[in-house]
Design a protein around this motif. Structure first.
Motif, short mmCIF file in Angstrom:
data_model
loop_
_atom_site.label_atom_id
_atom_site.label_comp_id
_atom_site.label_asym_id
_atom_site.label_seq_id
_atom_site.Cartn_x
_atom_site.Cartn_y
_atom_site.Cartn_z
N TYR A 147 7.59 -21.63 -24.01
CA TYR A 147 6.57 -21.72 -22.83
C TYR A 147 5.70 -20.23 -23.33
O TYR A 147 6.03 -19.05 -23.40
CB TYR A 147 7.40 -21.19 -21.64
N GLY A 207 4.31 -17.18 -20.82
CA GLY A 207 4.96 -15.67 -20.44
C GLY A 207 4.54 -14.42 -20.78
O GLY A 207 4.40 -14.13 -22.16
N GLY A 208 4.13 -13.74 -20.03
CA GLY A 208 3.39 -12.46 -20.28
C GLY A 208 1.90 -12.48 -21.05
O GLY A 208 1.64 -11.13 -21.45
#
Length: 202
Positions: free
Chosen positions: A104, A107-108
């Motif tokens: 993914y 994320g962040g």
């Protein structure tokens, strides 16, 4: 790939060269029956009032209203309408044994510029005599709808057209974010979209 008015090759000859059945060239997707469209309207109206109704509860409700339906039909229609009941679910986020895990990429990630991340999703629009399906391509940074298409079937073509238009007008994004989905290919068979949440376009 097949030209109906080819000056030298007939449709049958072209189908033989491509190793496909001639009948597939003339195949046309069939929409839902009048009965199913009427049931979808009833399901939509009831789901707005009781969004916690699952397939079984919705089936019981429609049967109590005098509709001759079974769980199998209501499950298919609710999946087609992409209706998910709101209730506390079991811990099903753990992947099954042997299931491939895709990365993914969001994320962040700080999304702070246009064309950095796009997303696309499909929803349905209830109409007086049936349903239309709407796909939209959106830029996460600007929240702008870059392209959209409406279709009366779940063929994949209108989704591809919307994405192609967005890329043609604004250039390709760095990341394209998509959900799991279901589409109808040119053969008329339902196929699952590859379960990749995010696609990085290099």
């Amino acid at each position: 790939m097949i030209e109906g008015d080819h000056p030298e090759l007939s449709v049958g000859a072209q189908c033989r060269l491509l190793s496909i059945a001639r009948s597939s060239f003339y195949y046309a997707l069939k929409g839902e029956t009048e009965m199913n469209l009427a049931l979808m309207l009833l399901i939509d109206k009831q789901f707005m009032e009781t969004p916690f109704y699952g397939v079984q509860q919705m089936t019981w409700h429609l049967q109590n209203e005098g509709n001759a339906v079974n769980v199998k039909r209501i499950r298919r229609l609710m999946r087609l309408m992409r209706l998910m009941p709101i209730y506390q679910k079991l811990d099903t986020s753990r992947p099954a044994k042997g299931h491939k895990t895709y990365p993914y990429l969001l994320g962040g990630l700080r999304v702070d510029r246009p064309n950095q991340v796009w997303c696309a999703d499909i929803t349905y629009l209830p109409m007086r005599r049936g349903f239309l399906y709407l796909v939209a391509v959106i830029d996460w940074s600007t929240r702008k709808v870059l392209a959209w298409r409406i279709s009366n079937t779940l063929e994949a073509d209108f989704c591809v057209e919307a994405l192609n238009e967005a890329v043609h007008r604004f250039g390709p994004p760095e990341i394209m974010n998509m959900e799991h989905g279901r589409a109808i290919g040119s053969s008329g068979q339902a196929t699952s979209v590859q379960p990749v949440h995010v696609l990085r376009l290099d």
